[in-house]
Design an enzyme around this catalytic site. Structure first.
Site, mmCIF file in Angstrom:
data_model
loop_
_atom_site.group_PDB
_atom_site.id
_atom_site.type_symbol
_atom_site.label_atom_id
_atom_site.label_comp_id
_atom_site.label_asym_id
_atom_site.label_seq_id
_atom_site.Cartn_x
_atom_site.Cartn_y
_atom_site.Cartn_z
ATOM 1 N N GLY A 9 -7.721 2.561 3.183
ATOM 2 C CA GLY A 9 -7.004 2.858 4.428
ATOM 3 C C GLY A 9 -6.398 1.642 5.102
ATOM 4 N N THR A 99 -11.070 -0.755 -10.515
ATOM 5 C CA THR A 99 -10.860 0.040 -9.294
ATOM 6 C C THR A 99 -10.276 1.412 -9.603
ATOM 7 N N THR A 124 -0.045 8.991 -9.241
ATOM 8 C CA THR A 124 1.340 8.507 -9.200
ATOM 9 C C THR A 124 2.210 9.229 -10.225
ATOM 10 N N ASP A 125 3.511 9.305 -9.942
ATOM 11 C CA ASP A 125 4.440 9.893 -10.927
ATOM 12 C C ASP A 125 4.538 9.018 -12.180
ATOM 13 N N GLU A 126 4.051 7.771 -12.086
ATOM 14 C CA GLU A 126 4.138 6.862 -13.244
ATOM 15 C C GLU A 126 3.258 7.317 -14.407
ATOM 16 N N TYR A 148 -1.233 -0.583 -15.181
ATOM 17 C CA TYR A 148 -1.434 0.106 -13.890
ATOM 18 C C TYR A 148 -1.423 1.616 -14.069
ATOM 19 N N LYS A 152 -4.342 4.487 -13.739
ATOM 20 C CA LYS A 152 -4.219 5.601 -12.787
ATOM 21 C C LYS A 152 -4.399 6.935 -13.520
ATOM 22 N N ASN A 177 7.920 6.811 -5.580
ATOM 23 C CA ASN A 177 7.932 5.523 -4.851
ATOM 24 C C ASN A 177 8.017 5.707 -3.349
ATOM 25 N N ASN A 178 6.986 5.266 -2.667
ATOM 26 C CA ASN A 178 6.974 5.292 -1.203
ATOM 27 C C ASN A 178 7.636 4.031 -0.658
ATOM 28 N N LYS A 187 6.507 -5.355 -3.244
ATOM 29 C CA LYS A 187 7.213 -4.200 -3.791
ATOM 30 C C LYS A 187 8.693 -4.325 -3.453
ATOM 31 N N LEU A 188 9.544 -3.656 -4.217
ATOM 32 C CA LEU A 188 10.986 -3.894 -4.105
ATOM 33 C C LEU A 188 11.519 -3.882 -2.667
ATOM 34 N N VAL A 204 16.641 -9.067 -8.986
ATOM 35 C CA VAL A 204 16.817 -7.733 -9.581
ATOM 36 C C VAL A 204 16.461 -7.825 -11.063
ATOM 37 N N ARG A 271 11.261 -6.561 -16.455
ATOM 38 C CA ARG A 271 9.800 -6.332 -16.511
ATOM 39 C C ARG A 271 9.459 -5.807 -17.924
HETATM 40 P P1 NAD Z 1 -1.697 -0.849 -1.388
HETATM 41 O O1 NAD Z 1 -1.740 -1.804 -2.525
HETATM 42 O O2 NAD Z 1 -0.792 -1.119 -0.241
HETATM 43 O O3 NAD Z 1 -3.169 -0.652 -0.783
HETATM 44 C C1 NAD Z 1 -4.287 -0.490 -1.581
HETATM 45 C C2 NAD Z 1 -5.502 -0.591 -0.677
HETATM 46 O O4 NAD Z 1 -6.666 -0.379 -1.470
HETATM 47 C C3 NAD Z 1 -5.670 -1.973 -0.027
HETATM 48 O O5 NAD Z 1 -5.984 -1.831 1.330
HETATM 49 C C4 NAD Z 1 -6.814 -2.606 -0.792
HETATM 50 O O6 NAD Z 1 -7.554 -3.532 -0.028
HETATM 51 C C5 NAD Z 1 -7.626 -1.381 -1.157
HETATM 52 N N1 NAD Z 1 -8.457 -1.589 -2.361
HETATM 53 C C6 NAD Z 1 -8.070 -2.109 -3.554
HETATM 54 N N2 NAD Z 1 -9.116 -2.160 -4.395
HETATM 55 C C7 NAD Z 1 -10.176 -1.645 -3.727
HETATM 56 C C8 NAD Z 1 -11.528 -1.409 -4.079
HETATM 57 N N3 NAD Z 1 -12.013 -1.734 -5.284
HETATM 58 N N4 NAD Z 1 -12.346 -0.853 -3.156
HETATM 59 C C9 NAD Z 1 -11.876 -0.536 -1.923
HETATM 60 N N5 NAD Z 1 -10.605 -0.747 -1.541
HETATM 61 C C10 NAD Z 1 -9.769 -1.290 -2.435
HETATM 62 O O7 NAD Z 1 -1.392 0.577 -2.051
HETATM 63 P P2 NAD Z 1 -0.417 1.761 -1.607
HETATM 64 O O8 NAD Z 1 0.949 1.433 -2.045
HETATM 65 O O9 NAD Z 1 -0.704 2.122 -0.207
HETATM 66 O O10 NAD Z 1 -0.956 2.918 -2.578
HETATM 67 C C11 NAD Z 1 -2.053 3.741 -2.182
HETATM 68 C C12 NAD Z 1 -2.352 4.733 -3.291
HETATM 69 O O11 NAD Z 1 -1.199 5.524 -3.564
HETATM 70 C C13 NAD Z 1 -2.733 4.079 -4.629
HETATM 71 O O12 NAD Z 1 -3.728 4.854 -5.222
HETATM 72 C C14 NAD Z 1 -1.451 4.146 -5.448
HETATM 73 O O13 NAD Z 1 -1.720 4.192 -6.827
HETATM 74 C C15 NAD Z 1 -0.863 5.455 -4.943
HETATM 75 N N6 NAD Z 1 0.597 5.534 -5.020
HETATM 76 C C16 NAD Z 1 1.370 4.601 -4.385
HETATM 77 C C17 NAD Z 1 2.769 4.746 -4.420
HETATM 78 C C18 NAD Z 1 3.670 3.749 -3.746
HETATM 79 O O14 NAD Z 1 4.886 3.836 -3.940
HETATM 80 N N7 NAD Z 1 3.174 2.828 -2.942
HETATM 81 C C19 NAD Z 1 3.338 5.835 -5.092
HETATM 82 C C20 NAD Z 1 2.492 6.723 -5.760
HETATM 83 C C21 NAD Z 1 1.129 6.588 -5.690
HETATM 84 O O1 DAU Z 2 6.414 5.559 -8.778
HETATM 85 C C1 DAU Z 2 5.285 5.321 -7.981
HETATM 86 C C2 DAU Z 2 4.891 3.864 -8.088
HETATM 87 O O2 DAU Z 2 5.865 3.124 -7.368
HETATM 88 C C3 DAU Z 2 3.500 3.572 -7.548
HETATM 89 O O3 DAU Z 2 2.569 4.250 -8.322
HETATM 90 C C4 DAU Z 2 3.220 2.065 -7.576
HETATM 91 O O4 DAU Z 2 1.975 1.780 -6.978
HETATM 92 C C5 DAU Z 2 4.311 1.359 -6.803
HETATM 93 O O5 DAU Z 2 4.121 -0.035 -6.892
HETATM 94 C C6 DAU Z 2 5.682 1.742 -7.336
HETATM 95 O O6 DAU Z 2 5.889 1.196 -8.675
HETATM 96 P P1 DAU Z 2 7.270 0.528 -9.099
HETATM 97 O O7 DAU Z 2 7.024 -0.399 -10.217
HETATM 98 O O8 DAU Z 2 8.326 1.554 -9.266
HETATM 99 O O9 DAU Z 2 7.585 -0.269 -7.720
HETATM 100 P P2 DAU Z 2 8.163 -1.732 -7.451
HETATM 101 O O10 DAU Z 2 8.489 -1.794 -6.003
HETATM 102 O O11 DAU Z 2 7.339 -2.796 -8.049
HETATM 103 O O12 DAU Z 2 9.544 -1.681 -8.258
HETATM 104 C C7 DAU Z 2 10.539 -0.707 -7.984
HETATM 105 C C8 DAU Z 2 11.674 -0.939 -8.977
HETATM 106 O O13 DAU Z 2 12.316 -2.176 -8.653
HETATM 107 C C9 DAU Z 2 11.222 -1.084 -10.417
HETATM 108 O O14 DAU Z 2 12.196 -0.519 -11.279
HETATM 109 C C10 DAU Z 2 11.148 -2.600 -10.638
HETATM 110 C C11 DAU Z 2 12.241 -3.113 -9.737
HETATM 111 N N1 DAU Z 2 12.019 -4.448 -9.129
HETATM 112 C C12 DAU Z 2 10.832 -4.659 -8.477
HETATM 113 C C13 DAU Z 2 10.560 -5.882 -7.898
HETATM 114 C C14 DAU Z 2 9.241 -6.133 -7.210
HETATM 115 C C15 DAU Z 2 12.983 -5.439 -9.186
HETATM 116 O O15 DAU Z 2 14.078 -5.219 -9.748
HETATM 117 N N2 DAU Z 2 12.716 -6.641 -8.609
HETATM 118 C C16 DAU Z 2 11.528 -6.917 -7.981
HETATM 119 O O16 DAU Z 2 11.342 -8.060 -7.499
#
Ligand code: NAD
Ligand code: DAU
Length: 337
Positions: A9, A99, A124-126, A148, A152, A177-178, A187-188, A204, A271
């Site tokens: 949280g 984790t 995640t959709d990944e 990753y 998941k 992607n949130n 994150k991007l 990029v 990547r």
């Molecule tokens: P984040 O990286 O911002 O936050 C993760 C949190 O988990 C942090 O507060 C961290 O301290 C805590 N954490 C990590 N390891 C831990 C452990 N072992 N015990 C307790 N706490 C721990 O992540 P987010 O982007 O908010 O994502 C949250 C969830 O949503 C994740 O499960 C992620 O896979 C999923 N998700 C994220 C996205 C996205 O675009 N951000 C999309 C789809 C799914």
């Molecule tokens: O789809 C859901 C996932 O989205 C979540 O499960 C992951 O936790 C979250 O990190 C995110 O994964 P992505 O790899 O899609 O997110 P990221 O922001 O790292 O990258 C988004 C896109 O942008 C991806 O195609 C890689 C690209 N990218 C990313 C970074 C950090 C760049 O081109 N340059 C960058 O510096």
């Protein structure tokens, strides 16, 4: 539901979710269990930290004792805690396995013992991997590409097995992607916004033609709330926004909002194993959910938030810079000392 254990949280989506739930449900109590890894930040919850309905416990979801203590009195669990950054998982995957797989196991075991009413696991959709056309349905096979997303996938399969084997009331979401306030600047979107505010270039990957479906975090929280309350136990729900954009178009949109030029774009090496496109079918997720933000509206709110909250992200970037400087100083090649 009276008392939810939210794990992770103090991260991006988790902190937005805690705020959303406390605001919407006046009777609700929330315990937030978070290890405060590099991605966890108590500043994300400063505005609610004194709310008597909120309790913070620092600890690891892999630690049975702390999980038991944190879950005490809770009738629902929402698991956000995870290692979440794909690039970090490519560099070193061990923490991801711990984790994102073992942590889910520990939570499921404790939730089973306590007979919680709902166990919402955020996946995640990944986990589907990449596809160039069409949309993944919840019944499609999983084919994750990175350490990753594989971890998941392992975590959510484990959670689902607890529904099948032990009747643990599991619900699973697979989110796209949130983006939005309080997202860690690796994150991007937040990386590019904050770099551009500082007049730094934005990296990029590859040709920038990868596609992601961008879901504004406030919409995501409403959707998760709905799944938690109305989802059918044992079911999986894709959560997407149908805001599909090429990375380069996201980059251009951010440049435009900040009034910066394309000279700040640097194309860098791609990547490894980079998924080309994520796209999910969201028919099942509807449950009455209507998104309130299209991509442009969400992006405008997000950029505004980062412009107005410089102290939040500058503190994080300073920590990153301090760490890098310390590493560079202490781990010089021997002959150069
Ligand atoms: P984040 O990286 O911002 O936050 C993760 C949190 O988990 C942090 O507060 C961290 O301290 C805590 N954490 C990590 N390891 C831990 C452990 N072992 N015990 C307790 N706490 C721990 O992540 P987010 O982007 O908010 O994502 C949250 C969830 O949503 C994740 O499960 C992620 O896979 C999923 N998700 C994220 C996205 C996205 O675009 N951000 C999309 C789809 C799914
Ligand atoms: O789809 C859901 C996932 O989205 C979540 O499960 C992951 O936790 C979250 O990190 C995110 O994964 P992505 O790899 O899609 O997110 P990221 O922001 O790292 O990258 C988004 C896109 O942008 C991806 O195609 C890689 C690209 N990218 C990313 C970074 C950090 C760049 O081109 N340059 C960058 O510096």
């Amino acid at each position: 539901m009276n008392h939810i254990l939210v794990t992770g949280g103090a991260g991006f989506i988790g902190s937005n979710f805690v705020r959303h739930m406390l605001k919407k449900y006046p009777h609700l109590k929330i315990t937030n269990l978070d290890a405060l890894t590099y991605a966890g930040n108590l500043d994300n919850l400063k505005d609610i930290e004194k709310d008597p309905r909120y309790r913070f416990v620092q600890g690891d979801i892999c630690d049975e004792k702390i999980v038991a203590e944190a879950m005490d009195g809770c009738d629902a669990v929402v698991n956000f805690a995870a290692e979440t950054h794909v690039d970090r998982s490519i560099h070193a995957g061990d923490l991801f396995v711990m984790t994102n797989v073992k942590g889910v196991y520990v939570l499921c075991e404790e939730a089973r013992r306590r007979k919680v009413q709902r166990f919402l696991h955020i996946s995640t959709d990944e986990v589907y991997g990449s596809r160039l056309e069409g949309y993944f349905k919840e019944t499609d096979p999983l084919s994750p590409s990175s350490p990753y997303s594989s971890a998941k996938a392992g975590g959510e399969l484990l959670a689902r097995s607890y529904f099948v084997t032990y009747d643990l009331p599991v619900l699973i979401t697979r989110s796209s992607n949130n983006f939005g306030p309080f997202q860690y600047p690796e994150k991007l979107v937040p990386l590019f916004v904050t770099n551009l505010i500082e007049n730094k270039s934005v990296p990029v990957y590859g040709d920038g033609k990868q596609v992601r479906d961008w879901l504004f975090v406030e919409d995501q929280c409403e959707g998760l709330d709905l799944v938690l309350h109305k989802g059918e136990l044992g079911e999986i729900y894709n959560c997407g926004s149908h805001n599909e954009e090429f990375n380069i178009d996201v980059t251009m949109a951010i440049l435009k909002l900040l009034g910066k030029g394309t000279d700040l774009i640097t194309y860098v090496q791609d990547r490894p194993g980079h998924d080309r496109r994520y796209a999910v079918d969201t028919d099942k997720f509807k449950l009455g959910w209507v998104k309130k933000h299209n991509f442009q509206q969400g992006l405008e709110k997000t950029v505004k938030w980062y412009v107005e909250n410089e102290q939040w992200w500058r503190a994080i970037k300073q920590k990153q810079a301090d760490y890098k400087a310390w590493m560079d100083k202490h781990y010089k090649p021997l002959e150069a000392k």
